[in-house]
Design a protein around this motif. Structure first.
Motif, PDB file in Angstrom:
ATOM      1  N   PRO A 179       0.817  -1.221   0.000  1.00 43.44           N
ATOM      2  CA  PRO A 179       0.000   0.000   0.000  1.00 43.44           C
ATOM      3  C   PRO A 179       0.849   1.269   0.000  1.00 43.44           C
ATOM      4  O   PRO A 179       0.450   2.288  -0.568  1.00 43.44           O
ATOM      5  CB  PRO A 179      -0.827  -0.133   1.285  1.00 43.44           C
ATOM      6  CG  PRO A 179      -0.912  -1.611   1.533  1.00 43.44           C
ATOM      7  CD  PRO A 179       0.411  -2.161   1.082  1.00 43.44           C
ATOM      8  N   GLU A 182       1.799   3.243  -3.403  1.00 43.49           N
ATOM      9  CA  GLU A 182       0.798   3.869  -4.266  1.00 43.49           C
ATOM     10  C   GLU A 182       1.314   5.112  -4.989  1.00 43.49           C
ATOM     11  O   GLU A 182       1.043   5.288  -6.194  1.00 43.49           O
ATOM     12  CB  GLU A 182      -0.452   4.191  -3.445  1.00 43.49           C
ATOM     13  CG  GLU A 182      -1.665   4.585  -4.276  1.00 43.49           C
ATOM     14  CD  GLU A 182      -1.704   6.068  -4.593  1.00 43.49           C
ATOM     15  OE1 GLU A 182      -2.378   6.441  -5.573  1.00 43.49           O
ATOM     16  OE2 GLU A 182      -1.042   6.848  -3.867  1.00 43.49           O
ATOM     17  N   ARG A 185       3.279   3.874  -7.898  1.00 47.31           N
ATOM     18  CA  ARG A 185       2.445   3.200  -8.896  1.00 47.31           C
ATOM     19  C   ARG A 185       1.707   4.192  -9.771  1.00 47.31           C
ATOM     20  O   ARG A 185       1.542   3.989 -10.976  1.00 47.31           O
ATOM     21  CB  ARG A 185       1.440   2.262  -8.212  1.00 47.31           C
ATOM     22  CG  ARG A 185       2.059   1.041  -7.558  1.00 47.31           C
ATOM     23  CD  ARG A 185       0.989   0.003  -7.208  1.00 47.31           C
ATOM     24  NE  ARG A 185      -0.010   0.497  -6.276  1.00 47.31           N
ATOM     25  CZ  ARG A 185       0.116   0.467  -4.959  1.00 47.31           C
ATOM     26  NH1 ARG A 185       1.215  -0.023  -4.410  1.00 47.31           N
ATOM     27  NH2 ARG A 185      -0.848   0.913  -4.175  1.00 47.31           N
ATOM     28  N   THR A 186       1.224   5.269  -9.180  1.00 45.67           N
ATOM     29  CA  THR A 186       0.408   6.217  -9.929  1.00 45.67           C
ATOM     30  C   THR A 186       1.214   7.376 -10.508  1.00 45.67           C
ATOM     31  O   THR A 186       0.849   7.918 -11.551  1.00 45.67           O
ATOM     32  CB  THR A 186      -0.710   6.784  -9.041  1.00 45.67           C
ATOM     33  OG1 THR A 186      -0.121   7.438  -7.895  1.00 45.67           O
ATOM     34  CG2 THR A 186      -1.625   5.675  -8.559  1.00 45.67           C
ATOM     35  N   ARG A 209       1.723   5.657 -15.639  1.00 43.39           N
ATOM     36  CA  ARG A 209       1.005   4.561 -14.980  1.00 43.39           C
ATOM     37  C   ARG A 209       1.044   3.288 -15.824  1.00 43.39           C
ATOM     38  O   ARG A 209       1.188   2.178 -15.289  1.00 43.39           O
ATOM     39  CB  ARG A 209      -0.443   4.988 -14.707  1.00 43.39           C
ATOM     40  CG  ARG A 209      -0.587   5.973 -13.559  1.00 43.39           C
ATOM     41  CD  ARG A 209      -2.036   6.129 -13.143  1.00 43.39           C
ATOM     42  NE  ARG A 209      -2.813   6.810 -14.174  1.00 43.39           N
ATOM     43  CZ  ARG A 209      -2.954   8.130 -14.253  1.00 43.39           C
ATOM     44  NH1 ARG A 209      -2.349   8.914 -13.376  1.00 43.39           N
ATOM     45  NH2 ARG A 209      -3.691   8.672 -15.206  1.00 43.39           N
ATOM     46  N   PRO A 223      -1.666  -4.955  -9.919  1.00 46.55           N
ATOM     47  CA  PRO A 223      -1.901  -3.744  -9.097  1.00 46.55           C
ATOM     48  C   PRO A 223      -3.316  -3.654  -8.546  1.00 46.55           C
ATOM     49  O   PRO A 223      -3.532  -3.021  -7.502  1.00 46.55           O
ATOM     50  CB  PRO A 223      -1.618  -2.607 -10.079  1.00 46.55           C
ATOM     51  CG  PRO A 223      -0.720  -3.205 -11.111  1.00 46.55           C
ATOM     52  CD  PRO A 223      -1.156  -4.621 -11.247  1.00 46.55           C
TER      53      PRO A 223
END
Length: 227
Positions: A179, A182, A185-186, A209, A223
């Protein structure tokens, strides 16, 4: 196929017309092996290519490699060239070609850094011509990393995956799978984003992304399953 390939200006114009970029040229005798007399390295630089890909395919389900071949293989035929792709097997030596062409150096992150496009590029194809082609010469002015004293790319990763000793792939992948990963990841790799070179070619958020998802899926992580 034409009797002889068009000149370099026409070749580069057709490549750019397909939303790709010319990243470098090589000639027979430049110290590396390839079949033919001249070679042009083709890739994406900045957000243009991804914008076209996303308008023609579904990035959530379609492979960029398939689309790249669909676009560039016919163009190679049109120009009288033989196309090679990084995903061919055996894998062509794109980074060796890039070094010989003055089209990049190894950055502290291990990625190729291009003299014009920085870290915001990738090699997608090479067109090999049986005829020699007169093209603009490339002056290798050295790596832009050599004149970057602070090296922010090495101090930005939240889990210290990038150091002068190399790239800790497991640490990076574990962070992305948590978590806490994030923002990476974005928003994309924070270390890569910290590079001050060629910011005008920064990828779009959707493209960033897309590549992060591809990186994770290549390591067996979905994801969508991360809480």
């Amino acid at each position: 196929m034409p009797d002889a390939p068009p000149d370099a200006a026409a070749i580069e114009a057709r490549i750019r017309g397909e939303s790709f970029e010319v990243l470098g040229w090589l000639d027979h005798g430049d110290g590396v092996e390839f079949e033919g007399r001249s070679l042009v390295l083709i890739g994406n630089a900045g957000p243009a290519m991804f914008g076209r890909f996303a308008s023609e395919r579904d990035p959530a389900h379609d492979l960029m490699d398939h689309w790249t071949r669909d676009v560039l293989a016919p163009l190679a035929d049109e120009l009288g060239a033989h196309a090679q792709f990084p995903f061919d097997t055996p894998h062509p030596p794109f980074l060796t070609w890039a070094r010989a062409a003055g089209a990049g150096h190894t950055s502290p992150l291990g990625m190729n850094i291009h003299p014009k496009f920085g870290l915001w590029h990738a090699y997608r194809a090479a067109f090999l011509f049986d005829h020699g082609i007169t093209h603009p010469s490339v002056t290798d002015s050295g790596s832009p990393c050599d004149s970057c004293p602070d090296k922010p790319c090495l101090a930005t990763c939240p889990v210290g995956a990038f150091t002068r000793d190399g790239y800790d792939v497991p640490a990076c992948a574990a962070h992305l799978s948590s978590p806490q990963g994030e923002p990476c990841r974005t928003g994309g790799c924070m270390a890569r984003n910290a590079c001050p070179v060629a910011l005008e070619y920064f990828y779009s958020p959707d493209q960033t992304r897309f590549h992060m998802v591809a990186f994770m899926k290549a390591r067996g992580v979905d994801p969508e399953t991360i809480g």
